[in-house]
Design a protein around this motif. Structure first.
Motif, PDB file in Angstrom:
ATOM      1  N   CYS A  15       0.813  -1.205   0.000  1.00 24.44           N
ATOM      2  CA  CYS A  15       0.000   0.000   0.000  1.00 24.44           C
ATOM      3  C   CYS A  15       0.855   1.267   0.000  1.00 24.44           C
ATOM      4  O   CYS A  15       0.363   2.365   0.242  1.00 24.44           O
ATOM      5  CB  CYS A  15      -0.959  -0.006   1.187  1.00 24.44           C
ATOM      6  SG  CYS A  15      -2.180  -1.322   1.084  1.00 24.44           S
ATOM      7  N   GLY A  16       2.142   1.097  -0.251  1.00 22.62           N
ATOM      8  CA  GLY A  16       3.021   2.257  -0.386  1.00 22.62           C
ATOM      9  C   GLY A  16       3.443   2.877   0.931  1.00 22.62           C
ATOM     10  O   GLY A  16       3.780   4.061   0.978  1.00 22.62           O
ATOM     11  N   LEU A  17       3.422   2.094   2.001  1.00 22.19           N
ATOM     12  CA  LEU A  17       3.834   2.620   3.304  1.00 22.19           C
ATOM     13  C   LEU A  17       5.025   1.820   3.824  1.00 22.19           C
ATOM     14  O   LEU A  17       5.057   0.596   3.709  1.00 22.19           O
ATOM     15  CB  LEU A  17       2.682   2.533   4.310  1.00 22.19           C
ATOM     16  CG  LEU A  17       1.429   3.350   3.994  1.00 22.19           C
ATOM     17  CD1 LEU A  17       0.305   3.005   4.963  1.00 22.19           C
ATOM     18  CD2 LEU A  17       1.720   4.841   4.038  1.00 22.19           C
ATOM     19  N   SER A  18       6.000   2.528   4.408  1.00 24.40           N
ATOM     20  CA  SER A  18       7.184   1.829   4.912  1.00 24.40           C
ATOM     21  C   SER A  18       6.867   1.115   6.229  1.00 24.40           C
ATOM     22  O   SER A  18       5.868   1.402   6.881  1.00 24.40           O
ATOM     23  CB  SER A  18       8.332   2.821   5.109  1.00 24.40           C
ATOM     24  OG  SER A  18       7.975   3.736   6.116  1.00 24.40           O
ATOM     25  N   GLU A  19       7.741   0.207   6.600  1.00 18.82           N
ATOM     26  CA  GLU A  19       7.634  -0.600   7.808  1.00 18.82           C
ATOM     27  C   GLU A  19       7.366   0.239   9.056  1.00 18.82           C
ATOM     28  O   GLU A  19       6.640  -0.153   9.961  1.00 18.82           O
ATOM     29  CB  GLU A  19       8.966  -1.359   7.936  1.00 18.82           C
ATOM     30  CG  GLU A  19       9.057  -2.253   9.118  1.00 18.82           C
ATOM     31  CD  GLU A  19      10.356  -3.081   9.094  1.00 18.82           C
ATOM     32  OE1 GLU A  19      11.035  -3.139   8.049  1.00 18.82           O
ATOM     33  OE2 GLU A  19      10.675  -3.663  10.140  1.00 18.82           O
TER      34      GLU A  19
END
Ligand SMILES: Nc1ncnc2c1ncn2[C@@H]1O[C@H](COP(=O)(O)OP(=O)(O)OP(=O)(O)O)[C@@H](O)[C@H]1O
Ligand SMILES: Nc1ncnc2c1ncn2[C@@H]1O[C@H](COP(=O)(O)OP(=O)(O)OP(=O)(O)O)[C@@H](O)[C@H]1O
Ligand SMILES: [Mg+2]
Ligand SMILES: [Mg+2]
Lengths: 260, 252
Positions: free
Chosen positions: B134-138
């Motif tokens: 979803c295009g979000l980093s860890e």
């Protein structure tokens, strides 16, 4: 012309981590600024900063935000309360959550209006219902008597728009004001906001993902990415002839309606 | 082909104390077929979210019935509901309000996995993978709902709904808080899951261009009733009802 609101080399940080970097932008009376850019790029943060609404861990860490000769980050809570709503109005991105859950829409409107002006409940209601009709509310009386949970997403959003507009502020910050609205209502909201500007010289910052709304409203456009200003200039210029690579990418990704 | 969702005469009347009755969903019938993306457009306040909440059993229907895979789920409760949610998930119109404010996004996204006995380490891996899709980093797994932007929270809500690999996803304005480049990424994700897993979508959306691009069929809702339905081309290029015409004309 004199600037009404001016961001001067502004940096904003959450818990010490900067998310908006060195942004300068200014707003004249009657100007409409479109603020567009990537999700998470700092659009909401930028406009919340001008109202002192960054929350517990947010801070303007560099630069100034000038409004009518006052530097907003220097103001006390009490001074900010006088500005909020009455002088700088805000339509929140999360309309439902910005309304009080246990009070009717009418109650909330009357409360916020009477806090800043001499007005009777009848007059407040009359002005509200007029605006409700313009915002395509079919049963304005019902809306006045409703609690937020009894309204749809877009109806709450319109209630938020009405509350902000009824205060007739000098600057209106509109954070995604049409994201929950069908396109017919959206068009009407765009019209009403333009009319507010034409009649009262209201300056408006509109944050939106809808490039159609920007081109229908904005005089100037600021494009943000990762907290940095990518491009800032005349709306026609930026939208028709973007110079920055990110702006180009953004505009080329807009899905267009095929009509034939 | 058998529909995966079959909605018959679904009706919702709100009866609130001291107020007159309000029928906001009025004998609505439609089918969702496996692997299909069915768009729902319509007036603000026409009953779209209410239909979504009826199908997901968050509110009770006044009349009508809801069949999932041929099974009547109109009055499903308890264990049966838990069963249903393995196959049916929803992305809410208001993402911030749909997360518990005291728990991290990672916690919220992984909840359904933990409930189904997925071990902790596996669960963590899966959450990170979902965020990334979803295009979000860890890093976002550790954030609280009020510590992220509107569009970031919306993407976390999509990640949460996809976590247990449902068969049906109801998206209530699931991309309305996203800029067009991120929206494109999410749309591609939804399409790839449609292909790979045969996921079906009920896609409530105000953006007609997106509906045109994504959906195989579309329903137009007005005042609690379906006033028009067909392929996006039928509905958008030659609208029949007054309301649909007005909608198409209003696109900026
Ligand atoms: N309270 C907070 N604590 C920590 N980080 C935050 C907080 N609020 C926002 N952020 C971060 O600041 C950045 C800017 O957020 P902002 O809400 O201004 O984005 P936006 O441009 O409005 O995005 P969207 O279009 O998705 O609403 C984001 O990366 C977000 O995760
Ligand atoms: N709990 C409730 N009590 C009374 N009326 C309600 C309740 N929930 C919703 N409604 C009414 O039901 C109607 C439909 O609302 P719904 O949220 O389904 O609309 P929607 O189509 O999703 O609109 P939007 O596009 O604005 O989100 C509205 O008139 C709303 O006021
Ligand atoms: Mg935002
Ligand atoms: Mg809705």
């Amino acid at each position: 012309m004199d600037e009404l609101l001016k961001y001067d080399h502004v940096e904003i940080s959450f818990a010490g981590r900067p998310v908006v970097h060195d942004v300068s932008v200014s707003l004249e009376p009657g100007e409409i600024l479109g603020l567009v850019g990537e999700s998470g790029s700092g659009k909401s943060t930028l406009i919340k900063a001008a109202m002192g609404l960054l929350g517990g861990n947010g801070l303007v860490t560099r630069g100034d935000i000038w409004f009518r000769g006052q530097n907003i980050p220097d103001l006390s809570d009490q001074e900010l309360r006088k500005i909020r709503g009455a002088q700088i109005g805000m339509i929140f991105q999360d309309a439902g959550a910005s309304l009080c859950p246990i009070r009717t829409i009418g109650g909330q409107i009357y409360e916020s209006m009477s806090a800043h002006m001499e007005i009777s409940k009848e007059e407040a209601k009359k002005r509200s219902l007029d605006l409700f009709h313009k915002l395509h509310f079919k049963n304005a009386e019902r809306i006045w008597d409703s609690y937020p949970f009894e309204l749809s997403g877009g109806m709450n959003q319109r209630a938020g728009i009405a509350i902000a507009m009824l205060m007739n502020p000098a600057v209106l910050m509109a954070d995604e004001p049409t994201s929950a609205l069908d396109v017919a209502v959206q068009k009407q909201v765009v019209l009403e906001m333009r009319q507010l500007r034409d009649m009262f010289g209201t300056a408006i910052i509109i944050v939106t993902h809808d490039i159609g709304v920007v081109s229908a409203m904005a005089d100037r456009v600021l494009v943000l990415k990762d907290g940095n200003a990518m491009e800032y200039g005349d709306a026609g210029q930026v939208l028709k002839n973007p110079q920055n690579a990110y702006t180009k990418k953004l505009l080329s990704a807009v899905p267009r309606l095929r009509r034939n | 082909m058998e529909p995966i969702l079959d909605i018959k005469d679904l009706t919702k009347t709100f009866r609130n104390r001291g107020k007159s009755d309000l029928t906001v969903v009025d004998h609505v019938s439609f089918q969702l077929y496996p692997g299909e993306i069915l768009g729902v457009v319509g007036e603000s306040g026409s009953g779209k979210s209410t239909i979504a909440k009826l199908i997901t059993r968050l509110i009770d229907a006044t009349e009508g019935s809801i069949f999932m895979n041929g099974r009547d789920i109109t009055h499903a409760k308890g264990a049966q509901l838990k069963d249903i949610y393995q196959q049916l998930q929803m992305v809410f119109q208001n993402p911030v309000g749909s997360f518990d404010p005291r728990r991290t996004l990672g916690d919220g996204i992984g909840e359904s996995l933990r409930n189904h006995g997925v071990p902790k380490e596996k669960c963590r891996e899966r959450v990170i993978r979902l965020l990334e899709q979803c295009g979000l980093s860890e890093e976002f797994a550790g954030r609280y709902p009020h510590e992220v932007s509107g569009g970031q929270c919306q993407r976390a809500a999509i990640a949460r709904a996809l976590a247990i690999e449902p068969k049906i996803l109801i998206c209530d304005e699931a991309t309305s808080a996203l800029d067009v480049t991120v929206q494109k990424q999410i749309v591609e994700l939804l399409l790839s899951l449609q292909k790979a897993n045969g996921l079906s979508y009920l896609f409530i959306c105000h953006n007609l261009a997106l509906v045109q691009m994504l959906c195989s069929r579309v329903l137009v809702l007005y005042d609690g009733k379906i006033v028009e339905s067909g392929t996006p081309d039928e509905v958008i290029l030659s609208p029949k009802s007054e309301y649909t015409k007005c909608l198409v004309d209003a696109v900026l």
